[in-house]
Write an enzyme that holds these catalytic residues in place. Structure first.
Site, PDB file in Angstrom:
ATOM      1  N   GLN A 239       0.928  -0.700  -0.743  1.00  0.00           N
ATOM      2  CA  GLN A 239       0.476   0.070   0.020  1.00  0.00           C
ATOM      3  C   GLN A 239       1.002   1.218  -0.062  1.00  0.00           C
ATOM      4  OE1 GLN A 239      -2.886  -0.116   3.470  1.00  0.00           O
ATOM      5  NE2 GLN A 239      -0.779   0.024   5.002  1.00  0.00           N
TER       6      GLN A 239
ATOM      7  N   TYR B 223      23.227  -0.266  19.777  1.00  0.00           N
ATOM      8  CA  TYR B 223      24.634  -0.698  18.971  1.00  0.00           C
ATOM      9  C   TYR B 223      24.626   0.288  18.060  1.00  0.00           C
ATOM     10  CZ  TYR B 223      19.902  -2.597  17.517  1.00  0.00           C
ATOM     11  OH  TYR B 223      18.851  -3.032  16.646  1.00  0.00           O
TER      12      TYR B 223
END
Length: 716
Positions: free
Chosen positions: A31, A212
């Protein structure tokens, strides 16, 4: 074959690539007008990396990602290390592939680039679907229709395909009451902060920082979770003012605070999930990824489970080319038990890392410390997700998949009565029980025992106190008859004296006397030596009440059997008079989990497996040494102990705990009666309908008549 996929997320894109890898055409309907991702990091563990490797994508992913050397988990206020999970080269060697940290947009781009442009139809929304005996028709909101042999809903947690299949009210989306801030920081702003290429994680009361590198020394990712009540705004999808973020993460240990101070923009979302459902598939239509099993992100498995789905889906449709519906049915058969287990495990991890009560935080941290003692590679926590190689597993029989109980789904017993007991153990805990951690497992265990083993004569029960320890007494009191001092099982973490009353009443009947079952304190709130202290106090309480030690039989099943043995060792060390004997049914005697049967019988025992045994053991001994004989009586000096009646089931996880104990006891000149049992279940004596239970209790009565009343052995 033509496959239609609704949704161009990680699962849908990987599925299209895997299908084309197998020679099957796939078209994705998405979509969104273009594939864009709000900036965020994502982790791809070994079980996802092997799929990328097979599809020829691993090198491209590795070039844009970071391999963390470990998960480094610390206290958010003090910086003290709580848990360390080795990764890097050691992790890649152990798990078969590296764990990659990557920008989600980078991964989406790499996947999309592997597909022909005409296979990806953007800006088109699914409005309806219908199927017949030859295929599926997908209706788009622009009036166009697409026809395929199979339709796969990969359209996320708010899946339209799922709604069309099972109704809009099917399994409402659940809110975890946790909000997640996401932010990215360029490397040049973090030069003054020591942030190595690890998973740099911090945990505090009700909040976490999961951080991280996602582009090597270029871009740093932060996921900061907080209780929902700390953020007050009309929309949780807004970005902008981060004063609320700073308020939630202030006063941190210096390194974490320096990192957080560099955030200048962030966006926020709620943490949502759905409960596992009993069905994904209807004929030629099925679900995958978050449409089938949306999960919280604290096992970092959302993307990886979608990749596993993709490979199994492609393989099953290739194998069942002439009957796609059969392929989808086998795809679901292989995937749903596994993803249910992962969904529940992820929620349990969320609960564990977001503890807010100081005592529960202390217990959790103690458990993590204990895990480092017995599981330095954190295999008991992570192997059930990381070790799974879907490329190999898909070539095994479908019934080999491990479900919620970590047992092979197709595992069967030889006899109908043992199968009945097996199924009772297998269904003892629901996904919700597991998701709620030890609290849920306690409730599940209590429900299991009270539902299946209610006390038949409640009027015979008397509440007593022994040395300050609560207990229950059942059976016929007498001055000469045996008295069984019983300790229930449950891994030192579950169970109670009250729920062991039915078994206690049968023990009393078997010996022709009485049974006192002890309500010792449970871990993780009351770690070692709490249970042992209660056991010692209860035993001494009996002696002070005038019960001769020559009448007393210590008894326990599973961890209760280990506790009965540890109590005997403690009494010997203290110079106390010893009991007449010890009854240990399927005892848990080695909390280091070094017994060969734990590995050899993995997937066979629905009552006990390495993951839960490690959780229970570490919760009990925490920062204490697990080889201490009073924790793991297998390692004790057994000389001088009274006679032992020992029984265990061939094929159960703890079988070698019994066989090694028998060997050591015989070598120490202890009188041991060993009753091995075939085709049965862990702590089979809980199940009164099993013939082996009747036989063992008959032997117990004969054995008790022999040992009770004999002079107590020397305590030297």
């Amino acid at each position: 074959m033509q496959v239609l996929i609704v949704g161009a997320g990680i699962a849908g894109l990987t599925a299209a690539i895997a299908l084309r890898h197998k020679g099957i055409d796939a078209t994705i309907v998405e979509q969104a007008p273009k594939l864009t991702e709000i900036g965020a990091g994502i982790q791809i563990a070994a079980n996802g990396s092997v799929v990328l490797r097979e599809l020829g994508l691993e090198q491209a992913v590795a070039a844009k990602s970071v391999i963390p050397q470990s998960f480094d988990m610390r206290d958010i206020l003090t910086g003290k290390q709580l848990w360390d999970v080795p990764l890097g080269d050691a992790g890649a060697h152990r798990w078969g592939a590296p764990l990659y940290n990557i920008h989600r947009a980078d991964l989406i781009g790499l996947l999309a680039d592997r597909l022909p442009p005409d296979s990806l139809r953007l800006g088109q929304r699914c409005s309806a679907l219908e199927q017949d005996g030859t295929g599926v028709t997908l209706h788009l909101d622009n009036g166009e229709t697409l026809r395929g042999d199979v339709l796969i809903g990969a359209d996320g947690i708010h899946s339209v395909v799922r709604q069309r299949l099972f109704g809009e009210d099917n399994d409402d989306v659940q809110f975890s009451n946790i909000l997640m801030w996401r932010a990215l920081i360029p490397a040049d702003r973090l030069k003054h902060v020591d942030l190595p290429e690890r998973g740099n994680y911090w945990f505090g009361p009700g909040r976490t920082l999961i951080t991280y590198w996602i582009r090597p020394q270029n871009l740093y990712s932060i996921l900061a979770s907080v209780p929902s009540g700390e953020v007050r705004r009309e929309s949780w999808t807004e970005s902008g003012d981060i004063d609320e973020l700073r308020a939630s993460f202030s006063g941190l240990e210096p390194r974490a605070q320096a990192m957080m101070d560099e955030i200048d923009s962030a966006f926020i979302t709620g943490m949502f999930y759905r409960d596992p459902i009993e069905r994904w598939t209807d004929g030629r239509v099925s679900l995958m990824g978050d449409a089938a099993h949306p999960m919280v992100p604290f096992l970092a498995q959302g993307a990886c489970q979608g990749m596993e789905d993709a490979w199994v889906l492609a393989t099953m449709l290739e194998r069942h080319h002439a009957d796609p519906a059969a392929g989808l049915a086998e795809y679901e058969q292989r995937r749903r038990p596994r993803t249910t287990r992962v969904q529940s495990g992820a929620r349990a991890m969320v609960k564990m890392v977001h503890e807010s009560d100081p005592q529960r935080i202390k217990s959790r941290n103690g458990r993590w410390k204990g895990m480092q003692h017995i599981d330095p590679l954190s295999e008991a926590t992570w192997s059930f997700v990381w070790e799974y190689d879907v490329l190999k597993e898909v070539n095994r029989p479908a019934g080999e998949v491990l479900g919620l109980s970590a047992t092979r789904e197709a595992k069967t017993m030889d006899r109908p009565e043992s199968q009945r007991a097996f199924e009772m153990w297998k269904s003892a805990f629901t996904p919700e029980d597991v998701a709620r951690g030890h609290d849920g497992m306690r409730e599940g265990y209590e429900r299991f025992l009270t539902t299946h083993f209610p006390l038949r004569e409640p009027g015979t029960v008397e509440e007593v106190e022994l040395g300050g320890v609560p207990a229950f007494r059942v059976g016929k009191a007498g001055t000469e008859s045996p008295l069984v001092l019983h300790f229930h099982g449950g891994g030192y973490m579950l169970g109670s004296a009250r729920t062991s009353l039915e078994y206690a009443s049968r023990l009393a009947t078997a010996v022709g006397g009485e049974c006192v079952t002890v309500d010792y304190r449970l871990a993780p709130e009351a770690p070692y030596p709490a249970a042992l202290d209660d056991a010692v106090d209860a035993y001494r309480g009996l002696l002070r009440a005038g019960v001769a030690p020559s009448r007393i039989l210590l008894s326990g099943e599973s961890s209760g059997g280990g506790l009965a043995l540890a109590l005997s060792l403690a009494l010997k060390m203290a110079g106390d008079p010893l009991p007449a004997g010890i009854v240990a049914i399927c005892p848990f005697t080695d909390l280091t989990l070094s017994g060969a049967s734990i590995k050899d019988f993995a997937g066979e025992d629905p009552a006990a497996h390495r993951d839960t045994l490690a959780l229970m053991a570490a919760s009990y001994f925490q920062e204490h040494e697990p080889r201490d004989p009073l924790v793991s009586p297998l390692f004790g000096d057994l000389r001088g102990l009274p006679p032992i009646l020992l029984s265990s089931v061939e094929g159960e996880s703890l079988y070698s705990d019994s066989t090694r104990l028998r060997e050591r006891a015989l070598a120490a000149d202890v009188d041991v009666t060993f009753l091995p049992v075939r085709d049965s279940v862990h702590v089979y004596t809980l199940f009164p309908f099993l013939p082996e239970t009747e036989a063992t209790l008959k032997t117990l009565g004969e054995w008790a008549a022999r040992v009770v009343g004999e002079p107590t052995r020397a305590t030297a």
